[in-house]
Design a protein around this motif. Structure first.
Motif, PDB file in Angstrom:
ATOM      1  N   ILE A 449       0.851  -1.204   0.000  1.00  0.00           N
ATOM      2  CA  ILE A 449       0.000   0.000   0.000  1.00  0.00           C
ATOM      3  C   ILE A 449       0.885   1.253   0.000  1.00  0.00           C
ATOM      4  O   ILE A 449       0.656   2.209  -0.757  1.00  0.00           O
ATOM      5  CB  ILE A 449      -0.930   0.018   1.253  1.00  0.00           C
ATOM      6  CG1 ILE A 449      -1.795  -1.253   1.319  1.00  0.00           C
ATOM      7  CG2 ILE A 449      -1.787   1.281   1.289  1.00  0.00           C
ATOM      8  CD1 ILE A 449      -2.904  -1.360   0.329  1.00  0.00           C
ATOM      9  N   GLU A 450       1.921   1.239   0.852  1.00  0.00           N
ATOM     10  CA  GLU A 450       2.827   2.393   0.950  1.00  0.00           C
ATOM     11  C   GLU A 450       3.569   2.648  -0.361  1.00  0.00           C
ATOM     12  O   GLU A 450       3.769   3.799  -0.762  1.00  0.00           O
ATOM     13  CB  GLU A 450       3.834   2.159   2.095  1.00  0.00           C
ATOM     14  CG  GLU A 450       3.200   2.286   3.467  1.00  0.00           C
ATOM     15  CD  GLU A 450       3.964   1.556   4.570  1.00  0.00           C
ATOM     16  OE1 GLU A 450       3.455   1.504   5.703  1.00  0.00           O
ATOM     17  OE2 GLU A 450       5.051   1.014   4.289  1.00  0.00           O
ATOM     18  N   ASN A 451       3.967   1.562  -1.028  1.00  0.00           N
ATOM     19  CA  ASN A 451       4.694   1.703  -2.292  1.00  0.00           C
ATOM     20  C   ASN A 451       3.844   2.374  -3.369  1.00  0.00           C
ATOM     21  O   ASN A 451       4.331   3.211  -4.126  1.00  0.00           O
ATOM     22  CB  ASN A 451       5.187   0.340  -2.788  1.00  0.00           C
ATOM     23  CG  ASN A 451       6.416  -0.137  -2.032  1.00  0.00           C
ATOM     24  OD1 ASN A 451       7.101   0.654  -1.395  1.00  0.00           O
ATOM     25  ND2 ASN A 451       6.686  -1.425  -2.088  1.00  0.00           N
ATOM     26  N   VAL A 452       2.568   2.009  -3.432  1.00  0.00           N
ATOM     27  CA  VAL A 452       1.668   2.634  -4.417  1.00  0.00           C
ATOM     28  C   VAL A 452       1.529   4.124  -4.093  1.00  0.00           C
ATOM     29  O   VAL A 452       1.682   4.988  -4.965  1.00  0.00           O
ATOM     30  CB  VAL A 452       0.279   1.949  -4.432  1.00  0.00           C
ATOM     31  CG1 VAL A 452      -0.699   2.720  -5.312  1.00  0.00           C
ATOM     32  CG2 VAL A 452       0.407   0.511  -4.938  1.00  0.00           C
ATOM     33  N   ALA A 453       1.271   4.428  -2.824  1.00  0.00           N
ATOM     34  CA  ALA A 453       1.067   5.825  -2.423  1.00  0.00           C
ATOM     35  C   ALA A 453       2.324   6.666  -2.671  1.00  0.00           C
ATOM     36  O   ALA A 453       2.242   7.803  -3.143  1.00  0.00           O
ATOM     37  CB  ALA A 453       0.680   5.898  -0.952  1.00  0.00           C
ATOM     38  N   TYR A 496      -6.321   6.656  -7.050  1.00  0.00           N
ATOM     39  CA  TYR A 496      -5.000   6.314  -7.584  1.00  0.00           C
ATOM     40  C   TYR A 496      -4.672   4.819  -7.381  1.00  0.00           C
ATOM     41  O   TYR A 496      -3.876   4.235  -8.111  1.00  0.00           O
ATOM     42  CB  TYR A 496      -3.954   7.203  -6.894  1.00  0.00           C
ATOM     43  CG  TYR A 496      -2.553   7.091  -7.430  1.00  0.00           C
ATOM     44  CD1 TYR A 496      -2.221   7.564  -8.703  1.00  0.00           C
ATOM     45  CD2 TYR A 496      -1.532   6.510  -6.662  1.00  0.00           C
ATOM     46  CE1 TYR A 496      -0.924   7.473  -9.191  1.00  0.00           C
ATOM     47  CE2 TYR A 496      -0.239   6.415  -7.140  1.00  0.00           C
ATOM     48  CZ  TYR A 496       0.063   6.900  -8.407  1.00  0.00           C
ATOM     49  OH  TYR A 496       1.351   6.809  -8.887  1.00  0.00           O
ATOM     50  N   PHE A 497      -5.302   4.199  -6.362  1.00  0.00           N
ATOM     51  CA  PHE A 497      -5.045   2.782  -6.073  1.00  0.00           C
ATOM     52  C   PHE A 497      -5.763   1.831  -7.030  1.00  0.00           C
ATOM     53  O   PHE A 497      -5.391   0.666  -7.138  1.00  0.00           O
ATOM     54  CB  PHE A 497      -5.486   2.445  -4.630  1.00  0.00           C
ATOM     55  CG  PHE A 497      -4.472   2.840  -3.599  1.00  0.00           C
ATOM     56  CD1 PHE A 497      -3.500   1.958  -3.178  1.00  0.00           C
ATOM     57  CD2 PHE A 497      -4.484   4.105  -3.038  1.00  0.00           C
ATOM     58  CE1 PHE A 497      -2.567   2.318  -2.224  1.00  0.00           C
ATOM     59  CE2 PHE A 497      -3.548   4.491  -2.092  1.00  0.00           C
ATOM     60  CZ  PHE A 497      -2.579   3.581  -1.671  1.00  0.00           C
ATOM     61  N   GLU A 498      -6.784   2.334  -7.718  1.00  0.00           N
ATOM     62  CA  GLU A 498      -7.610   1.452  -8.569  1.00  0.00           C
ATOM     63  C   GLU A 498      -6.758   0.810  -9.656  1.00  0.00           C
ATOM     64  O   GLU A 498      -6.011   1.480 -10.362  1.00  0.00           O
ATOM     65  CB  GLU A 498      -8.786   2.235  -9.172  1.00  0.00           C
ATOM     66  CG  GLU A 498      -9.836   2.593  -8.112  1.00  0.00           C
ATOM     67  CD  GLU A 498     -10.954   3.494  -8.652  1.00  0.00           C
ATOM     68  OE1 GLU A 498     -11.057   3.634  -9.883  1.00  0.00           O
ATOM     69  OE2 GLU A 498     -11.688   4.065  -7.829  1.00  0.00           O
ATOM     70  N   GLY A 499      -6.888  -0.514  -9.729  1.00  0.00           N
ATOM     71  CA  GLY A 499      -6.125  -1.264 -10.738  1.00  0.00           C
ATOM     72  C   GLY A 499      -4.693  -1.568 -10.319  1.00  0.00           C
ATOM     73  O   GLY A 499      -3.975  -2.280 -11.024  1.00  0.00           O
ATOM     74  N   ALA A 502      -5.498  -5.192  -5.205  1.00  0.00           N
ATOM     75  CA  ALA A 502      -6.842  -5.804  -5.124  1.00  0.00           C
ATOM     76  C   ALA A 502      -7.800  -4.783  -4.522  1.00  0.00           C
ATOM     77  O   ALA A 502      -7.416  -3.995  -3.638  1.00  0.00           O
ATOM     78  CB  ALA A 502      -6.777  -7.044  -4.240  1.00  0.00           C
ATOM     79  N   LYS A 503      -9.040  -4.804  -5.015  1.00  0.00           N
ATOM     80  CA  LYS A 503     -10.014  -3.781  -4.618  1.00  0.00           C
ATOM     81  C   LYS A 503     -10.183  -3.699  -3.098  1.00  0.00           C
ATOM     82  O   LYS A 503     -10.237  -2.606  -2.529  1.00  0.00           O
ATOM     83  CB  LYS A 503     -11.359  -4.101  -5.287  1.00  0.00           C
ATOM     84  CG  LYS A 503     -12.199  -2.867  -5.513  1.00  0.00           C
ATOM     85  CD  LYS A 503     -13.353  -3.120  -6.452  1.00  0.00           C
ATOM     86  CE  LYS A 503     -14.135  -1.830  -6.519  1.00  0.00           C
ATOM     87  NZ  LYS A 503     -14.951  -1.683  -7.673  1.00  0.00           N
ATOM     88  N   TRP A 504     -10.202  -4.872  -2.447  1.00  0.00           N
ATOM     89  CA  TRP A 504     -10.434  -4.879  -0.997  1.00  0.00           C
ATOM     90  C   TRP A 504      -9.193  -4.447  -0.208  1.00  0.00           C
ATOM     91  O   TRP A 504      -9.243  -4.260   1.002  1.00  0.00           O
ATOM     92  CB  TRP A 504     -10.952  -6.239  -0.528  1.00  0.00           C
ATOM     93  CG  TRP A 504     -10.022  -7.388  -0.769  1.00  0.00           C
ATOM     94  CD1 TRP A 504      -9.865  -8.103  -1.922  1.00  0.00           C
ATOM     95  CD2 TRP A 504      -9.114  -7.977   0.176  1.00  0.00           C
ATOM     96  NE1 TRP A 504      -8.921  -9.087  -1.766  1.00  0.00           N
ATOM     97  CE2 TRP A 504      -8.442  -9.030  -0.473  1.00  0.00           C
ATOM     98  CE3 TRP A 504      -8.799  -7.712   1.511  1.00  0.00           C
ATOM     99  CZ2 TRP A 504      -7.489  -9.824   0.145  1.00  0.00           C
ATOM    100  CZ3 TRP A 504      -7.842  -8.503   2.133  1.00  0.00           C
ATOM    101  CH2 TRP A 504      -7.201  -9.546   1.443  1.00  0.00           C
TER     102      TRP A 504
END
Length: 541
Positions: A449-453, A496-499, A502-504
């Motif tokens: 999660i942190e890496n995406v953000a 920004y997280f979409e795709g 995982a959605k959940w």
């Protein structure tokens, strides 16, 4: 009866490393930025002589084999001399992290029973504050010459250069059992009091050999190496030993670790290789990008301490710098894995190569690892199953210092990390066991999660922590520190997280903060964040 080999039995001693550097790379430079502000230059030959003088000096003070000698110091030539002079004489070099709270510094000095403490001028206020709480310390030595000693101090001080100047250097490094204790490092104490890891000469020399290997840190006499990782943080990941072992030029940056100061040293001294935690590279990258600069010699860096965000790996690559992910811990001296591509990966598209480089890598010879489930059963290396990571090897801890209870489980050390291992043996940390988010019985990796953000252009730093949820038990909350002058909304970030995950897995909410607390070793302090947000109510809760 076994037939014994007929080879010399030479003990593996730390003194042999500096002796080798002085004899075979005697003219190679050690460059240090001093607390006095100037750049100091000398050679391995000079360093070895002054280390011998230091060994004489501490003997004159009454330090005996096995006694602990503490340091509160930056990366510099005097600190290097203490590494060799203290351990080489048979005493124990105990590096204390000066970024800890004064109470913790006093606790560590007392627990180690340090006889003397050597410190850089920067830390005089700290020393004056803790000295009264450390009654066992016989003397405090300021790492300075006579002209830079304070006119008045609240504590009686010895002067480092006076101690050195009083000796003739006519000293022969003693021979003793290679299992003799050499140095002592304490964990950063994220839970309870810091614990001591007591290394031996044997474990240190083996670790130095292995970490210098081409597919580990890859140190060579042709390199110019600048460890940004502090010498008080697990012995600067062993570089003060592995760099002299290969005879490379060593550059020690002192107290100035901001982007501009580090960049200036890189360019001036033609640094090829460095090592540090992600927060340091964040500062360096910002300086380089803001001023439209390039690196002329710097071509690879080891990043450890916490995972390097993929965006950072890409930014460094664009500047011609290879990122080598490494993983380890204080209890492992510290190196366990290093992430370099195998020959067949060279043919892969860049995006697939990057995916591999985001992992913590394969074990270096000497370390073995496995992942286990909650019942201790070993899990497959399929890159999907994740479990508790266990390690063993000749430089992995067996007991903590002054603690009889062994932390080992069936001869393996449980690291407290949760990881996957793929069929090629590449390990990837998905979380610390205490940071993993358990949502509806399924695990969410806070690191992913942190890496995406962190890849969002408006985000300077991001931490993901769990928050209570009445239905799912725990859900992710994203805590974000924005870049100066940048704007982004909660909705934009969540979109920004979409795709990308995982959605959940997408966080339930975003909290913006002006600062994310860091530990004394530059890692995000999630314990403090969890405390800060313990009563936080998620919108969906």
């Amino acid at each position: 009866m076994a037939l014994m080999g007929q080879m010399m039995s030479e003990p593996l001693l730390i003194s042999s490393i500096i002796k080798h550097a002085a004899r075979h790379y005697g003219g190679t430079e050690i460059v240090s930025r001093r607390t006095e502000g100037d750049l100091h230059r000398y050679t391995y030959r000079d360093c070895e002589l002054r280390s011998r003088k230091l060994a004489q000096a501490i003997a004159a003070l009454g330090v005996q084999s096995g006694d602990r000698v503490g340091t509160l110091a930056w990366n510099g030539y005097r600190h290097l001399e203490i590494y060799y002079g203290v351990s080489g004489s048979g005493a124990v070099c105990h590096t204390v992290n000066p970024r800890l709270f004064p109470e913790q510094v006093a606790y560590i000095i007392n627990h180690a029973e340090d006889q003397y403490v050597f410190f850089d001028a920067t830390f005089l206020p700290l020393v004056e504050g803790v000295a009264a709480h450390c009654p066992g310390v016989k003397g405090w030595v300021m790492m300075s010459d006579r002209s830079h000693m304070p006119a008045q101090a609240k504590v009686p001080l010895l002067c480092y250069e006076d101690l050195i100047d009083a000796q003739d250097g006519n000293y022969t490094w003693p021979q003793f059992d290679e299992n003799t204790a050499s140095s002592l490092c304490y964990t950063s104490g994220t839970t309870g009091n810091p614990k001591g890891a007591l290394y031996s000469h044997r474990s240190t020399v083996l670790h130095s050999y292995a970490s210098a290997l081409p597919d580990a840190l890859g140190c060579s006499a042709r390199d110019v190496i600048l460890p940004v990782v502090p010498m008080f943080h697990v012995n600067a990941w062993g570089l003060p030993y592995s760099v002299p072992l290969v005879g490379a030029k060593l550059v020690l940056p002192g107290a100035k670790l901001d982007g501009a100061s580090v960049y200036e040293l890189f360019e001036k001294e033609k640094v090829t290789f460095s090592a540090g935690v992600p927060t340091v590279w964040l500062g360096l990258l910002q300086h380089v990008q803001a001023n439209n600069l390039k690196f002329s010699t710097f071509n690879r860096t080891v990043i450890g301490g916490s995972a390097a965000p993929p965006a950072m790996i890409r930014a460094l690559k664009a500047l011609g710098v290879e990122t080598i992910h490494a993983w380890g811990m204080t209890e492992m001296s510290p190196l366990g894995t290093s992430c370099r591509l195998l020959a067949r990966h060279e043919e892969l598209p860049e995006a697939e190569q990057q995916k591999i480089q985001e992992k913590q890598g394969r074990v270096i010879y000497g370390v073995d690892m496995k992942i286990v489930d909650g019942d201790g059963n070993e899990l497959p290396w399929d890159g999907k199953a994740f479990g508790d990571l266990h390690v063993r090897g000749p430089w992995v801890i067996e007991h903590y210092y002054r603690n009889d209870a062994s932390p080992l489980v069936d001869g393996w050390f449980p690291t407290g990390d949760v990881a996957t291992i793929d069929p090629d043996g590449y390990m990837q940390i998905t979380d610390r066991s205490k940071d993993v988010i358990k949502s509806g019985g399924e695990w969410i990796s806070s690191i992913d999660i942190e890496n995406v953000a962190a890849a969002h252009p408006a985000v300077h730093m991001a931490a993901c922590i769990s928050c209570y949820h009445p239905k799912w038990d725990e859900r992710p909350l994203l805590v974000v520190m924005k870049k100066p002058g940048a704007e982004v909304t909660r909705e934009e970030l969540l979109k920004y997280f979409e795709g990308k995950v995982a959605k959940w897995w997408i966080p339930d909410d975003v909290a913006f903060v002006t600062e994310i607390p860091l530990t004394a070793t530059g890692k995000m302090q999630k314990l403090k964040l969890r405390e800060q947000f313990k009563d936080y109510r998620l919108p969906a809760a």
